[in-house]
Scaffold this motif. Sequence first.
Motif, PDB file in Angstrom:
ATOM      1  N   ARG A 133       0.729  -1.216  -0.129  1.00  0.00           N
ATOM      2  CA  ARG A 133      -0.071  -0.004   0.127  1.00  0.00           C
ATOM      3  C   ARG A 133       0.823   1.301  -0.190  1.00  0.00           C
ATOM      4  NH1 ARG A 133      -3.765   2.036   4.981  1.00  0.00           N
ATOM      5  NH2 ARG A 133      -4.386   3.891   4.067  1.00  0.00           N
ATOM      6  N   ASN A 179      -3.389   7.958   0.091  1.00  0.00           N
ATOM      7  CA  ASN A 179      -3.525   7.170   1.292  1.00  0.00           C
ATOM      8  C   ASN A 179      -5.016   7.129   1.702  1.00  0.00           C
ATOM      9  OD1 ASN A 179      -2.569   5.943   3.445  1.00  0.00           O
ATOM     10  ND2 ASN A 179      -2.150   7.558   4.580  1.00  0.00           N
ATOM     11  N   ARG A 180      -5.908   8.006   1.737  1.00  0.00           N
ATOM     12  CA  ARG A 180      -7.236   7.882   1.982  1.00  0.00           C
ATOM     13  C   ARG A 180      -7.909   7.006   0.960  1.00  0.00           C
ATOM     14  NH1 ARG A 180      -9.946  11.644   6.137  1.00  0.00           N
ATOM     15  NH2 ARG A 180     -11.838  10.776   5.403  1.00  0.00           N
ATOM     16  N   ASP A 192      -7.569   3.015   1.182  1.00  0.00           N
ATOM     17  CA  ASP A 192      -7.614   2.685   2.808  1.00  0.00           C
ATOM     18  C   ASP A 192      -8.026   1.362   2.646  1.00  0.00           C
ATOM     19  OD1 ASP A 192      -8.059   2.855   5.259  1.00  0.00           O
ATOM     20  OD2 ASP A 192     -10.033   3.613   5.306  1.00  0.00           O
ATOM     21  N   THR A 193      -7.655   0.731   3.533  1.00  0.00           N
ATOM     22  CA  THR A 193      -7.681  -0.946   3.968  1.00  0.00           C
ATOM     23  C   THR A 193      -9.107  -1.130   4.189  1.00  0.00           C
ATOM     24  OG1 THR A 193      -7.282  -0.635   6.465  1.00  0.00           O
ATOM     25  CG2 THR A 193      -5.588  -1.080   4.730  1.00  0.00           C
ATOM     26  N   GLU A 194      -9.494  -2.467   3.823  1.00  0.00           N
ATOM     27  CA  GLU A 194     -10.715  -2.572   4.114  1.00  0.00           C
ATOM     28  C   GLU A 194     -11.122  -2.676   5.448  1.00  0.00           C
ATOM     29  OE1 GLU A 194     -12.980  -6.279   2.624  1.00  0.00           O
ATOM     30  OE2 GLU A 194     -11.986  -5.660   0.799  1.00  0.00           O
ATOM     31  N   GLY A 222      -9.995  -0.883   7.875  1.00  0.00           N
ATOM     32  CA  GLY A 222      -9.694   0.300   8.468  1.00  0.00           C
ATOM     33  C   GLY A 222     -11.127   0.993   8.221  1.00  0.00           C
ATOM     34  N   GLY A 223     -11.713   0.918   7.130  1.00  0.00           N
ATOM     35  CA  GLY A 223     -13.068   1.388   6.644  1.00  0.00           C
ATOM     36  C   GLY A 223     -14.029   0.852   7.507  1.00  0.00           C
ATOM     37  N   GLN A 275     -13.766   2.336  11.137  1.00  0.00           N
ATOM     38  CA  GLN A 275     -14.164   3.667  11.088  1.00  0.00           C
ATOM     39  C   GLN A 275     -15.746   3.787  11.032  1.00  0.00           C
ATOM     40  OE1 GLN A 275     -12.208   5.557   8.027  1.00  0.00           O
ATOM     41  NE2 GLN A 275     -10.327   5.894   9.020  1.00  0.00           N
TER      42      GLN A 275
END
Length: 79
Positions: free
Chosen positions: A9, A54-55, A58-60, A62-63, A66
């Motif tokens: 990433r 970077n946004r 996003d990793t799965e 992490g989303g 959040q």
Amino acid sequence: MDRPLLSLRTTLVLLLALLAGAAAGGLTALAGEGTPRSLLAGLAAAGLAVPFFNRLIDTEDGGRRQRAEAGAREGERNG
């Protein structure tokens, strides 16, 4: 498990930022601006592209995290 020095990433984000900066600098040079302005435009575009990509990439997990945290906070307010 040992983590690699640069993850896939991170490498992708930096590569996309480099390409965006090179494109901005190249287009600025083609527009007839001097080399210093072209370099500044390319560096500025690359610097702004890093947080954007970077946004965007996003990793799965992490989303999901959040969204779960936002839902928990929303539930507390409705309480």
